[in-house]
Design an enzyme around this catalytic site. Structure first.
Site, short mmCIF file in Angstrom:
data_model
loop_
_atom_site.label_atom_id
_atom_site.label_comp_id
_atom_site.label_asym_id
_atom_site.label_seq_id
_atom_site.Cartn_x
_atom_site.Cartn_y
_atom_site.Cartn_z
N LYS A 217 -2.60 26.63 75.85
CA LYS A 217 -3.06 25.88 74.96
C LYS A 217 -3.83 25.68 75.24
CE LYS A 217 1.95 26.21 73.08
NZ LYS A 217 3.19 25.46 72.63
N LYS B 125 1.55 40.26 69.51
CA LYS B 125 3.44 40.03 68.80
C LYS B 125 3.37 39.38 67.46
CE LYS B 125 5.96 35.74 69.82
NZ LYS B 125 7.12 35.18 71.44
N LYS C 52 3.15 33.92 63.70
CA LYS C 52 3.00 32.44 62.93
C LYS C 52 1.43 32.09 62.77
CE LYS C 52 6.07 28.86 64.53
NZ LYS C 52 6.96 28.15 64.85
#
Ligand code: TRP
Length: 331
Positions: free
Chosen positions: A113, A195, A198
């Site tokens: 992140k 994966k 979203k």
């Protein structure tokens, strides 16, 4: 015998995907009979990146609506909002004082992140796992259903709990990760080796839980497969088809062999249409209920207020014990 306690949560960061549903919420629904379940909206964790305040509020309510629409019964589960239970942040401060910088420095999600949000590497992002530890420990949770990406956070939770217990005596239960058997990891439709996310840029890569029937069918039609044209499970060599088979398998409760048999001799066109049918069939009633709930803010509020109240009662008990043990004055 007392039921085991489960706690999990999802951040309020926008539209959820079929991956979130099949990988988490759908599994939670199956656990509601057997366990005492706490399911929260992790709105505080969402603040570690920049959000539009109005949208964050909206997303929080949408997620509650989705939990319920997807089958989590508010009579059987404690559905609540993290920021409405102050014991989480209070415990999190205490736990921060029992967590080492070196431990947090090793967290791969923090590293990822930090790269992604290089202009906003705030200390909340760094201590994110400590708040997560507090979420879990404050309820004495036995099991925490999480995806692969959160396993490391669960490990640090266990380490913090053990450290505290060895200093002050048995206080926290040591929680275990609960990784679902199948469907823990649904992959992207265009990039079946990563994966379904979203935050994926390409809308064709993900099915949103709010997608129209038309979009769902279109996305499955365009899903990446291979040139063999035979429905066979082989994750390494046929990641696209294998992913579609996983989706179909969870929805239809069939194993891979059964699916191979069902589509033997038929091409990908027929198979993809069947997968799309299964997804539409599952999502349509959820979408209907979801939209009804969103039209009824009073009902939504009643659901989370009830959960908030129960969560507060439970969490305050343990917080008090911790306060006392570390030397704070409690009544
Ligand atoms: N960090 C989790 C995620 O991003 C969300 C979360 C917050 C959570 N607190 C939790 C998950 C406690 C399980 C238990 O997915």
């Amino acid at each position: 015998m007392e039921k085991k306690i489960i706690l999990s949560g999802i951040q309020a960061t926008g539209d959820l995907t079929l991956g979130n549903y099949l990988g988490s919420i759908n599994n939670w629904v199956k656990m509601q009979e057997e366990y005492d379940c706490y399911y929260m909206i992790a709105d505080l964790h969402t603040l570690t990146i920049r959000n539009n305040p109005e949208i964050l509020r909206e997303n929080t309510l949408k997620l509650i609506a989705l939990y319920v629409a997807a089958g989590l019964d508010p009579d059987k589960n404690i559905i609540f909002i993290q920021s409405h239970v102050p014991a989480h942040t209070r415990l999190s401060w205490i736990l921060n004082c029992y967590t080492y910088m070196g431990e947090l420095n090793r967290m791969t999600q923090f590293k990822d992140k930090s790269l992604k949000h290089a202009d906003n590497i705030n200390s909340g992002l760094f201590t994110y796992p400590v708040l997560m530890a507090a979420d879990i420990l404050v309820y004495n949770a036995d099991l925490v259903p999480v995806g692969d990406d959160q396993k490391q956070h669960l490990e640090i939770t266990r380490d913090i709990a053990e450290r505290f217990n060895s200093l002050y005596g048995e206080t926290f239960k040591i929680p275990e990760a609960y990784i679902g058997k199948v469907g823990a990891r649904i992959m992207g439709l265009q990039n079946p080796t990563s994966k379904m996310s979203k935050s994926a840029q390409d809308p064709m890569d993900k099915i949103l839980l709010t997608d129209s029937e038309e979009d769902i069918r279109k996305k499955f039609k365009k899903a990446v497969t291979d040139s063999e044209n035979s429905v066979r499970f082989d994750k390494d060599n046929k990641p696209g088809v294998s992913n579609l088979m996983s989706i179909y398998g969870i929805l239809k409760n069939k194993n891979m062999e059964e699916i191979e048999k069902e589509f033997e001799g038929q091409g990908y066109g027929v198979f993809k249409a069947a997968v799309a049918d299964a997804v539409v069939e599952r999502l349509q009633p959820i979408q209907k209920k979801y939209n009804e709930l969103l039209q009824n803010p009073e009902k939504l509020k009643a659901i989370y207020e009830r959960g908030d109240k129960k969560a507060n009662e439970k969490a305050n008990l343990l917080l008090k014990e911790v306060y006392r043990k570390v030397g704070l004055i409690v009544d």
